[in-house]
Design a protein around this motif. Sequence first.
Motif, short mmCIF file in Angstrom:
data_model
loop_
_atom_site.label_atom_id
_atom_site.label_comp_id
_atom_site.label_asym_id
_atom_site.label_seq_id
_atom_site.Cartn_x
_atom_site.Cartn_y
_atom_site.Cartn_z
N LEU A 178 0.85 -1.19 0.00
CA LEU A 178 0.00 0.00 0.00
C LEU A 178 0.89 1.24 0.00
CD1 LEU A 178 -3.07 0.82 0.27
CD2 LEU A 178 -2.58 1.15 2.71
N ARG A 179 0.75 2.06 -1.04
CA ARG A 179 1.61 3.23 -1.18
C ARG A 179 0.81 4.52 -0.96
NH1 ARG A 179 6.56 3.38 -3.11
NH2 ARG A 179 6.29 1.37 -4.16
N ALA A 180 1.40 5.45 -0.21
CA ALA A 180 0.75 6.74 0.08
C ALA A 180 0.96 7.71 -1.07
CB ALA A 180 1.32 7.33 1.37
N ILE A 181 -0.13 8.34 -1.50
CA ILE A 181 -0.09 9.35 -2.56
C ILE A 181 -0.61 10.65 -1.96
CG2 ILE A 181 -0.77 9.94 -4.90
CD1 ILE A 181 0.70 7.28 -4.76
N TRP A 182 0.24 11.66 -1.86
CA TRP A 182 -0.19 12.96 -1.30
C TRP A 182 -1.04 13.68 -2.33
CZ3 TRP A 182 3.18 17.90 -0.98
CH2 TRP A 182 2.54 18.86 -0.18
N THR A 183 -2.26 14.02 -1.95
CA THR A 183 -3.21 14.66 -2.87
C THR A 183 -3.83 15.90 -2.21
OG1 THR A 183 -4.86 13.06 -2.08
CG2 THR A 183 -3.75 12.57 -4.18
N PRO A 184 -3.06 16.95 -1.97
CA PRO A 184 -3.62 18.15 -1.32
C PRO A 184 -4.65 18.81 -2.22
CG PRO A 184 -1.44 18.61 -2.22
CD PRO A 184 -1.64 17.13 -2.36
N GLY A 185 -5.53 19.57 -1.58
CA GLY A 185 -6.58 20.29 -2.29
C GLY A 185 -7.82 20.37 -1.42
N HIS A 214 -10.90 12.77 -2.36
CA HIS A 214 -10.21 13.38 -3.49
C HIS A 214 -10.91 13.06 -4.81
CE1 HIS A 214 -6.89 15.07 -5.74
NE2 HIS A 214 -6.76 13.95 -6.42
N LEU A 215 -11.32 11.83 -4.98
CA LEU A 215 -11.93 11.39 -6.24
C LEU A 215 -13.18 10.60 -5.90
CD1 LEU A 215 -11.48 11.36 -9.32
CD2 LEU A 215 -10.23 9.21 -9.03
N LEU A 216 -14.35 11.20 -6.21
CA LEU A 216 -15.64 10.60 -5.92
C LEU A 216 -16.41 10.43 -7.22
CD1 LEU A 216 -16.52 12.90 -2.87
CD2 LEU A 216 -15.69 10.55 -2.75
N PRO A 217 -17.27 9.42 -7.31
CA PRO A 217 -17.88 9.12 -8.61
C PRO A 217 -18.90 10.14 -9.11
CG PRO A 217 -18.79 7.68 -6.92
CD PRO A 217 -17.64 8.42 -6.29
N GLY A 218 -19.60 10.82 -8.19
CA GLY A 218 -20.66 11.72 -8.64
C GLY A 218 -20.73 13.04 -7.89
N ILE A 219 -19.73 13.33 -7.08
CA ILE A 219 -19.68 14.56 -6.28
C ILE A 219 -18.38 15.27 -6.58
CG2 ILE A 219 -19.65 15.54 -3.95
CD1 ILE A 219 -21.12 13.06 -2.99
N ASP A 240 -3.47 23.10 -6.11
CA ASP A 240 -3.03 21.84 -5.49
C ASP A 240 -3.93 20.69 -5.93
OD1 ASP A 240 -1.11 23.29 -4.12
OD2 ASP A 240 -2.22 23.31 -2.23
N TYR A 241 -5.24 20.94 -5.88
CA TYR A 241 -6.20 19.87 -6.19
C TYR A 241 -6.08 19.43 -7.65
CZ TYR A 241 -10.60 17.42 -6.82
OH TYR A 241 -11.53 16.46 -7.14
N LEU A 242 -5.99 20.39 -8.56
CA LEU A 242 -5.90 20.04 -9.98
C LEU A 242 -4.62 19.26 -10.28
CD1 LEU A 242 -7.21 23.39 -11.52
CD2 LEU A 242 -8.50 21.28 -11.12
N ASP A 243 -3.51 19.68 -9.68
CA ASP A 243 -2.26 18.94 -9.86
C ASP A 243 -2.38 17.52 -9.30
OD1 ASP A 243 -1.11 21.15 -11.02
OD2 ASP A 243 0.01 21.77 -9.25
N SER A 244 -3.03 17.41 -8.13
CA SER A 244 -3.20 16.09 -7.51
C SER A 244 -4.09 15.19 -8.35
CB SER A 244 -3.82 16.24 -6.11
OG SER A 244 -3.01 17.02 -5.26
#
Length: 352
Positions: A178-185, A214-219, A240-244
Amino acid sequence: MTRAGGTVTIAHGGGVWSIRVPIPDNPLGYTLVHLLDTGRGPVLVDTGWDDPASWDTLVAGLAACGAEVGDVHGVLVTHHHPDHHGLSAKVREASGAWIAMHEADADVVRRTREHAPARWYGYMADKLAAAGAPAEHIAPLLAARDAGRTPRLPGLAPALPDRTIAPGELVPLAGRKLRAIWTPGHTPGHVCLHLEEEHPAGREGHGRLFSGDHLLPGITPHVGLYEDPDDATVTDPLGDYLDSLERVGRLGVAEVLPAHQHAFFEAQPRVRELLAHHEERLTHLLGLLGEPRTPWQLAERMEWNRPWADIPYGSRNIAVSEAEAHLRRLVKLGRAEAVAGSDPVMYVAYAA
């Protein structure tokens, strides 16, 4: 999907389950708390809202997955919001589990615990005044600040984490990759967790992603300013969010396991939809800046899921913060600027 006494659990295969933990009086309905089986015992990805009914649901959900709360080995928190981190302290108390979080959100937790709620009410009142909110909107915050006694609010006494989730690291879990991916935003320290293992159903793609909010199917996740009375850094949460988003899209995962709604397979198309949504929103906002406007005036005119008149009090504060995050992005891109000397601050499209 299984139901036991109203508790919904979903088996995703490969030692992964999700439990629908309710969020009281919230249109989101529930947080999907994920259970990951490891060689040292279950590890949870998020824990849900700190509420007796939510706790009972989490305990029942663990039992439906063949575990007890006392078996939990660790808790990985995608971000500090109370519908994700709320029950972490109770899980740790019941099991001795460690709690891990990205350092940026751990800082938010520490500062939240250090200050009385009245300080946050005053800070929010000042922020809204600077954004052009009318006096009648700010008045309840000032009254709460000046009352001397404020109610216990969710998220104002969150658990301090024991461990830090470092970007790019393989989280040390027995028998799992399991790898951590930093996704600020959405928050400054939001993380997604990439399960770099073959999909149990053999689906094409690179593993599975615990995506938090960070990534939701309909929201479309809320992206507002990072609120912190002690930090005057001019951040760019939307940038930050768009880059993530783009970074997550490049992972090419086979399946996304989000914290709300439901699991889904179309990660890259959803990333493209969200990128397009925010570009359209920036373009619309720029059109509104043909004349100087405050962030509050912009929020009143932006498109939401209901008319401005029908948006509840607390949600208006969130909407203004989101408007400000989009303004920040336009300013950074050189497409808008603050009007010198304006108070409250007004913005206008940049005239080259």
